[in-house]
Design a protein around this motif. Structure first.
Motif, mmCIF file in Angstrom:
data_model
loop_
_atom_site.group_PDB
_atom_site.id
_atom_site.type_symbol
_atom_site.label_atom_id
_atom_site.label_comp_id
_atom_site.label_asym_id
_atom_site.label_seq_id
_atom_site.Cartn_x
_atom_site.Cartn_y
_atom_site.Cartn_z
ATOM 1 N N LYS A 150 0.835 -1.208 0.000
ATOM 2 C CA LYS A 150 0.000 0.000 0.000
ATOM 3 C C LYS A 150 0.867 1.254 0.000
ATOM 4 O O LYS A 150 0.579 2.214 -0.707
ATOM 5 C CB LYS A 150 -0.893 0.037 1.252
ATOM 6 C CG LYS A 150 -2.128 -0.812 1.162
ATOM 7 C CD LYS A 150 -2.996 -0.480 2.371
ATOM 8 C CE LYS A 150 -4.188 -1.365 2.479
ATOM 9 N NZ LYS A 150 -4.939 -1.109 3.715
ATOM 10 N N GLU B 99 -7.732 -3.894 13.690
ATOM 11 C CA GLU B 99 -8.728 -3.477 12.683
ATOM 12 C C GLU B 99 -9.997 -4.299 12.880
ATOM 13 O O GLU B 99 -10.294 -5.203 12.115
ATOM 14 C CB GLU B 99 -8.158 -3.678 11.283
ATOM 15 C CG GLU B 99 -7.012 -2.736 11.008
ATOM 16 C CD GLU B 99 -6.506 -2.822 9.582
ATOM 17 O OE1 GLU B 99 -7.313 -3.100 8.675
ATOM 18 O OE2 GLU B 99 -5.308 -2.615 9.397
ATOM 19 N N THR C 208 -9.275 -1.120 2.885
ATOM 20 C CA THR C 208 -9.762 -1.618 1.597
ATOM 21 C C THR C 208 -10.381 -2.990 1.768
ATOM 22 O O THR C 208 -9.919 -3.780 2.596
ATOM 23 C CB THR C 208 -8.574 -1.702 0.608
ATOM 24 O OG1 THR C 208 -8.058 -0.394 0.417
ATOM 25 C CG2 THR C 208 -8.989 -2.272 -0.735
ATOM 26 N N SER D 133 -8.295 -8.972 4.670
ATOM 27 C CA SER D 133 -6.912 -9.361 4.990
ATOM 28 C C SER D 133 -6.875 -10.609 5.871
ATOM 29 O O SER D 133 -5.863 -11.285 5.943
ATOM 30 C CB SER D 133 -6.162 -8.209 5.663
ATOM 31 O OG SER D 133 -6.743 -7.947 6.911
ATOM 32 N N PHE E 230 -0.762 -6.858 -5.719
ATOM 33 C CA PHE E 230 -0.708 -7.604 -4.457
ATOM 34 C C PHE E 230 -2.122 -8.031 -4.070
ATOM 35 O O PHE E 230 -3.088 -7.730 -4.776
ATOM 36 C CB PHE E 230 -0.052 -6.762 -3.353
ATOM 37 C CG PHE E 230 -0.865 -5.557 -2.927
ATOM 38 C CD1 PHE E 230 -0.843 -4.388 -3.660
ATOM 39 C CD2 PHE E 230 -1.658 -5.596 -1.779
ATOM 40 C CE1 PHE E 230 -1.597 -3.279 -3.275
ATOM 41 C CE2 PHE E 230 -2.408 -4.500 -1.379
ATOM 42 C CZ PHE E 230 -2.378 -3.337 -2.140
ATOM 43 N N TYR F 52 -5.546 -9.494 -3.645
ATOM 44 C CA TYR F 52 -6.463 -10.221 -4.523
ATOM 45 C C TYR F 52 -6.306 -9.828 -5.997
ATOM 46 O O TYR F 52 -7.102 -10.248 -6.828
ATOM 47 C CB TYR F 52 -7.911 -9.950 -4.087
ATOM 48 C CG TYR F 52 -8.266 -10.489 -2.718
ATOM 49 C CD1 TYR F 52 -8.774 -11.779 -2.552
ATOM 50 C CD2 TYR F 52 -8.098 -9.708 -1.571
ATOM 51 C CE1 TYR F 52 -9.104 -12.270 -1.296
ATOM 52 C CE2 TYR F 52 -8.419 -10.189 -0.303
ATOM 53 C CZ TYR F 52 -8.928 -11.468 -0.178
ATOM 54 O OH TYR F 52 -9.245 -11.965 1.068
ATOM 55 N N ASP F 53 -5.305 -9.022 -6.328
ATOM 56 C CA ASP F 53 -5.155 -8.559 -7.717
ATOM 57 C C ASP F 53 -5.155 -9.689 -8.754
ATOM 58 O O ASP F 53 -5.755 -9.532 -9.822
ATOM 59 C CB ASP F 53 -3.879 -7.716 -7.867
ATOM 60 C CG ASP F 53 -4.059 -6.305 -7.318
ATOM 61 O OD1 ASP F 53 -5.213 -5.882 -7.110
ATOM 62 O OD2 ASP F 53 -3.044 -5.619 -7.100
ATOM 63 N N LYS G 234 -2.398 0.281 -13.149
ATOM 64 C CA LYS G 234 -3.304 0.071 -12.003
ATOM 65 C C LYS G 234 -3.540 1.396 -11.282
ATOM 66 O O LYS G 234 -4.667 1.732 -10.900
ATOM 67 C CB LYS G 234 -2.730 -0.976 -11.032
ATOM 68 C CG LYS G 234 -3.658 -1.236 -9.848
ATOM 69 C CD LYS G 234 -3.107 -2.211 -8.809
ATOM 70 C CE LYS G 234 -4.005 -2.243 -7.575
ATOM 71 N NZ LYS G 234 -3.436 -2.943 -6.429
ATOM 72 N N HIS H 9 -9.344 1.547 -7.304
ATOM 73 C CA HIS H 9 -10.142 2.019 -6.167
ATOM 74 C C HIS H 9 -9.321 2.988 -5.302
ATOM 75 O O HIS H 9 -9.799 3.993 -4.843
ATOM 76 C CB HIS H 9 -10.590 0.798 -5.346
ATOM 77 C CG HIS H 9 -9.493 -0.214 -5.130
ATOM 78 N ND1 HIS H 9 -8.905 -0.893 -6.167
ATOM 79 C CD2 HIS H 9 -8.836 -0.611 -4.012
ATOM 80 C CE1 HIS H 9 -7.949 -1.677 -5.691
ATOM 81 N NE2 HIS H 9 -7.891 -1.526 -4.389
ATOM 82 N N ARG H 10 -8.026 2.636 -5.113
ATOM 83 C CA ARG H 10 -7.156 3.458 -4.266
ATOM 84 C C ARG H 10 -6.893 4.810 -4.933
ATOM 85 O O ARG H 10 -6.949 5.858 -4.294
ATOM 86 C CB ARG H 10 -5.844 2.683 -4.022
ATOM 87 C CG ARG H 10 -4.876 3.354 -3.084
ATOM 88 C CD ARG H 10 -3.870 2.367 -2.525
ATOM 89 N NE ARG H 10 -4.494 1.401 -1.635
ATOM 90 C CZ ARG H 10 -4.680 0.117 -1.943
ATOM 91 N NH1 ARG H 10 -4.242 -0.374 -3.090
ATOM 92 N NH2 ARG H 10 -5.302 -0.681 -1.100
HETATM 93 P P1 IMP Z 1 -6.577 -3.669 4.798
HETATM 94 O O1 IMP Z 1 -7.100 -2.446 4.133
HETATM 95 O O2 IMP Z 1 -5.180 -3.474 5.294
HETATM 96 O O3 IMP Z 1 -7.507 -4.246 5.802
HETATM 97 O O4 IMP Z 1 -6.367 -4.723 3.625
HETATM 98 C C1 IMP Z 1 -7.331 -5.591 3.217
HETATM 99 C C2 IMP Z 1 -6.801 -6.661 2.324
HETATM 100 O O5 IMP Z 1 -7.350 -6.381 1.036
HETATM 101 C C3 IMP Z 1 -5.292 -6.734 2.104
HETATM 102 O O6 IMP Z 1 -4.686 -7.632 2.954
HETATM 103 C C4 IMP Z 1 -5.192 -7.266 0.695
HETATM 104 O O7 IMP Z 1 -5.286 -8.656 0.683
HETATM 105 C C5 IMP Z 1 -6.434 -6.706 0.056
HETATM 106 N N1 IMP Z 1 -6.160 -5.501 -0.721
HETATM 107 C C6 IMP Z 1 -6.076 -4.228 -0.303
HETATM 108 N N2 IMP Z 1 -5.823 -3.409 -1.334
HETATM 109 C C7 IMP Z 1 -5.751 -4.215 -2.424
HETATM 110 C C8 IMP Z 1 -5.496 -3.954 -3.791
HETATM 111 O O8 IMP Z 1 -5.273 -2.825 -4.246
HETATM 112 N N3 IMP Z 1 -5.510 -5.038 -4.593
HETATM 113 C C9 IMP Z 1 -5.738 -6.300 -4.155
HETATM 114 N N4 IMP Z 1 -5.968 -6.591 -2.890
HETATM 115 C C10 IMP Z 1 -5.968 -5.558 -2.028
#
Ligand code: IMP
Length: 205
Positions: free
Chosen positions: A13, A44, A73, A89, A161, A163-164, A184, A189-190
């Protein structure tokens, strides 16, 4: 130069957010949790991405005394009534209290849950909530970015990374893991959430 702290330890991230901010011509010095010692661990455990994002930003903002942004996310799969969602996650974790699931464990579990489900029912969305927190004013602002796609039958692609590799994005006819970092970061979304929050940040900093 003004400082902005990224309230995350997730290296993937941090890399993406720094690149997106640079592309958006953000003129702040960007720090992350790796630049500080003794930041308290943040559980979290909230029920929504927004609540988790606010919690992370407030803990880090109050600890560092600096403006900060956090990212929470999730991947929401329609056939699974929104799972893994806020639990993305920790989806494949076997115990509530121990976090061991890797990115691969998580997407393999997802593919297993969707075994036999036809393409048209494999719709999903990534949702990213970014929170900007100003500790001096005790004010939080959140913005959301979303992208819609499909969960593939097998992982495809080596980039990105999480689920991409299993998230197929129709406008590019590729999974997110087949896109280059630059590609990307122009559609994700980010990126969408950060673009919105930058408009807020620029008003205050
Ligand atoms: P958190 O926002 O740290 O709770 O992350 C949630 C989980 O979503 C992460 O561990 C990743 O597996 C997944 N994730 C977050 N951002 C992305 C992304 O941009 N692409 C794919 N998976 C993502």
């Amino acid at each position: 130069m003004k400082k902005l702290v990224l309230a995350t330890r997730n290296k993937d991230k941090i890399k993406e957010i720094k690149k997106i901010l640079t592309n958006l011509k953000c003129e702040f010095e960007i720090l992350s949790l790796t630049d500080f010692d003794n930041i308290p661990e943040i559980e979290e455990d909230a029920e929504t991405l927004r609540q988790n994002a606010i919690k992370k930003a407030k803990v880090v903002g109050n600890f560092t005394g600096l403006p900060c942004i956090s990212d929470d996310t999730g991947l929401f799969v329609d056939y699974l009534n929104g799972l893994p969602g806020v639990r993305s996650s920790r989806y494949a974790d076997e115990r509530e209290d121990v976090h061991t699931a890797t990115y691969e464990d998580n997407y393999k579990k997802l593919l297993k849950e969707l075994e036999g489900v036809p393409w048209e029912k494999r719709t999903a969305k990534f949702v990213c909530v970014i929170c900007f927190y100003l500790p001096q004013k005790n004010k939080c602002y959140t913005r959301t970015g979303e992208v819609k796609g499909y969960i593939t039958f097998t992982p495809i692609g080596k980039n990105g990374f999480g689920y991409d590799p299993v998230f197929y994005y129709p406008p590019k006819e590729k999974t997110f893991a087949e896109l280059s970092t630059e590609e990307k970061n122009l559609v994700s979304h980010r990126y969408l959430a950060i673009k919105k929050i930058m408009a807020v940040i620029k008003k205050f900093l």
